[in-house]
Motif scaffolding. Structure first.
Motif, mmCIF file in Angstrom:
data_model
loop_
_atom_site.group_PDB
_atom_site.id
_atom_site.type_symbol
_atom_site.label_atom_id
_atom_site.label_comp_id
_atom_site.label_asym_id
_atom_site.label_seq_id
_atom_site.Cartn_x
_atom_site.Cartn_y
_atom_site.Cartn_z
ATOM 1 N N LEU A 85 0.827 -1.209 0.000
ATOM 2 C CA LEU A 85 0.000 0.000 0.000
ATOM 3 C C LEU A 85 0.865 1.264 0.000
ATOM 4 C CD1 LEU A 85 -2.916 -1.026 2.375
ATOM 5 C CD2 LEU A 85 -2.879 -0.992 -0.123
ATOM 6 N N GLU A 86 1.958 1.235 0.753
ATOM 7 C CA GLU A 86 2.906 2.354 0.732
ATOM 8 C C GLU A 86 3.509 2.480 -0.667
ATOM 9 O OE1 GLU A 86 5.339 5.533 2.033
ATOM 10 O OE2 GLU A 86 3.746 4.563 3.156
ATOM 11 N N LYS A 87 3.765 1.344 -1.305
ATOM 12 C CA LYS A 87 4.341 1.368 -2.657
ATOM 13 C C LYS A 87 3.356 1.926 -3.680
ATOM 14 C CE LYS A 87 7.791 -2.129 -1.847
ATOM 15 N NZ LYS A 87 8.631 -3.085 -2.519
ATOM 16 N N VAL A 88 2.074 1.688 -3.478
ATOM 17 C CA VAL A 88 1.062 2.276 -4.358
ATOM 18 C C VAL A 88 1.125 3.800 -4.254
ATOM 19 C CG1 VAL A 88 -1.430 2.559 -4.705
ATOM 20 C CG2 VAL A 88 -0.475 0.275 -4.359
ATOM 21 N N LEU A 89 1.246 4.310 -3.027
ATOM 22 C CA LEU A 89 1.369 5.756 -2.833
ATOM 23 C C LEU A 89 2.634 6.292 -3.498
ATOM 24 C CD1 LEU A 89 0.276 6.029 0.899
ATOM 25 C CD2 LEU A 89 -0.981 6.851 -1.097
ATOM 26 N N GLU A 90 3.746 5.577 -3.349
ATOM 27 C CA GLU A 90 5.002 6.008 -3.962
ATOM 28 C C GLU A 90 4.876 6.043 -5.478
ATOM 29 O OE1 GLU A 90 8.301 3.651 -2.539
ATOM 30 O OE2 GLU A 90 7.642 3.864 -0.466
ATOM 31 N N ALA A 91 4.236 5.035 -6.060
ATOM 32 C CA ALA A 91 4.053 5.013 -7.512
ATOM 33 C C ALA A 91 3.194 6.190 -7.962
ATOM 34 C CB ALA A 91 3.428 3.688 -7.946
ATOM 35 N N ARG A 92 2.111 6.460 -7.231
ATOM 36 C CA ARG A 92 1.248 7.592 -7.589
ATOM 37 C C ARG A 92 2.016 8.910 -7.489
ATOM 38 N NH1 ARG A 92 -4.026 7.275 -4.676
ATOM 39 N NH2 ARG A 92 -2.863 8.090 -2.927
ATOM 40 N N GLU A 93 2.851 9.043 -6.464
ATOM 41 C CA GLU A 93 3.650 10.261 -6.313
ATOM 42 C C GLU A 93 4.674 10.393 -7.429
ATOM 43 O OE1 GLU A 93 4.987 9.661 -2.299
ATOM 44 O OE2 GLU A 93 3.078 10.347 -1.465
ATOM 45 N N MET A 94 5.244 9.278 -7.879
ATOM 46 C CA MET A 94 6.177 9.322 -9.011
ATOM 47 C C MET A 94 5.475 9.816 -10.273
ATOM 48 S SD MET A 94 8.426 5.846 -8.581
ATOM 49 C CE MET A 94 9.480 6.202 -9.968
ATOM 50 N N LEU A 95 4.250 9.351 -10.469
ATOM 51 C CA LEU A 95 3.483 9.782 -11.641
ATOM 52 C C LEU A 95 3.101 11.257 -11.531
ATOM 53 C CD1 LEU A 95 1.316 6.600 -11.973
ATOM 54 C CD2 LEU A 95 2.945 7.423 -13.685
ATOM 55 N N ASP A 96 2.655 11.663 -10.339
ATOM 56 C CA ASP A 96 2.258 13.062 -10.132
ATOM 57 C C ASP A 96 3.418 14.023 -10.341
ATOM 58 O OD1 ASP A 96 -0.302 12.208 -9.573
ATOM 59 O OD2 ASP A 96 -0.109 12.444 -7.393
ATOM 60 N N SER A 97 4.612 13.621 -9.914
ATOM 61 C CA SER A 97 5.783 14.492 -10.040
ATOM 62 C C SER A 97 6.486 14.336 -11.390
ATOM 63 C CB SER A 97 6.781 14.190 -8.914
ATOM 64 O OG SER A 97 7.354 12.908 -9.103
ATOM 65 N N ARG A 98 5.943 13.463 -12.230
ATOM 66 C CA ARG A 98 6.506 13.171 -13.554
ATOM 67 C C ARG A 98 7.889 12.520 -13.461
ATOM 68 N NH1 ARG A 98 2.246 14.924 -15.803
ATOM 69 N NH2 ARG A 98 1.611 17.009 -16.311
ATOM 70 N N GLU A 99 8.204 11.946 -12.305
ATOM 71 C CA GLU A 99 9.441 11.172 -12.159
ATOM 72 C C GLU A 99 9.341 9.884 -12.968
ATOM 73 O OE1 GLU A 99 11.949 9.077 -8.557
ATOM 74 O OE2 GLU A 99 10.574 10.705 -8.069
ATOM 75 N N ALA A 100 8.125 9.410 -13.179
ATOM 76 C CA ALA A 100 7.852 8.271 -14.053
ATOM 77 C C ALA A 100 6.813 8.717 -15.070
ATOM 78 C CB ALA A 100 7.332 7.085 -13.246
ATOM 79 N N ALA A 101 6.987 8.282 -16.309
ATOM 80 C CA ALA A 101 6.100 8.731 -17.379
ATOM 81 C C ALA A 101 4.834 7.880 -17.490
ATOM 82 C CB ALA A 101 6.843 8.720 -18.713
ATOM 83 N N THR A 102 4.917 6.617 -17.092
ATOM 84 C CA THR A 102 3.776 5.716 -17.233
ATOM 85 C C THR A 102 3.578 4.911 -15.954
ATOM 86 O OG1 THR A 102 5.100 3.886 -18.074
ATOM 87 C CG2 THR A 102 4.239 5.442 -19.713
ATOM 88 N N VAL A 103 2.402 4.334 -15.825
ATOM 89 C CA VAL A 103 2.127 3.454 -14.681
ATOM 90 C C VAL A 103 3.073 2.268 -14.715
ATOM 91 C CG1 VAL A 103 0.411 1.903 -13.660
ATOM 92 C CG2 VAL A 103 -0.268 4.179 -14.443
#
Length: 144
Positions: free
Chosen positions: A16-34
């Motif tokens: 669940l913490e990792k889901v939040l981290e992934a969403r934050e990566m997407l929001d900050s554009r640190e990652a381009a895709t899911v």
């Protein structure tokens, strides 16, 4: 009975913490895709999509009040647009929207709102949303 709990993260599964981290990566554009975010964090895309709309960090006191609305809309063109127009007319900001596939001519929508700029109060917004002809049911699922 309340649908929400405050629980220390030590009591919850690590993913669940990792889901939040992934969403934050997407929001900050640190990652381009899911796919990129989930691979870098180490969870499946399925896990991300299953929980992304249901786990949130505790509210930062510096941020505005937030609300979660559960709506049942008639499956007609312009229904969601009318809801969004009403929300923005009240100066609330949409944080997330999750819409289910329409069944029996109705669609379920779960929407989280930032109420920091809300003009008026939450009850006025709810009353105006309920008055829309497309809205068949509306519940305030959470407010913090």
């Amino acid at each position: 009975m309340a649908d929400y709990f405050y629980v220390h993260k030590k009591m919850l599964p690590n993913y669940l913490e990792k889901v939040l981290e992934a969403r934050e990566m997407l929001d900050s554009r640190e990652a381009a895709t899911v796919t990129e975010a989930t691979e870098r964090i180490g969870i499946s895309r399925n896990t991300y999509y299953r929980y992304k709309d249901y786990v949130f960090r505790a509210k930062d006191p510096a941020r505005g009040q937030q609300a979660v609305l559960s709506l049942l809309l008639a499956d007609l063109p312009g229904a969601l647009s009318a809801v969004l127009t009403c929300v923005t007319d009240h100066r609330a900001s949409v944080l997330t929207i999750s819409q289910a596939i329409p069944l029996a001519s109705h669609a379920s929508v779960l929407m989280s709102l930032d109420l920091a700029g809300l003009e008026g109060d939450i009850n006025t917004l709810l009353a105006d949303l309920k008055s829309l002809p497309f809205v068949k049911n509306l519940q305030l699922a959470g407010l913090e």
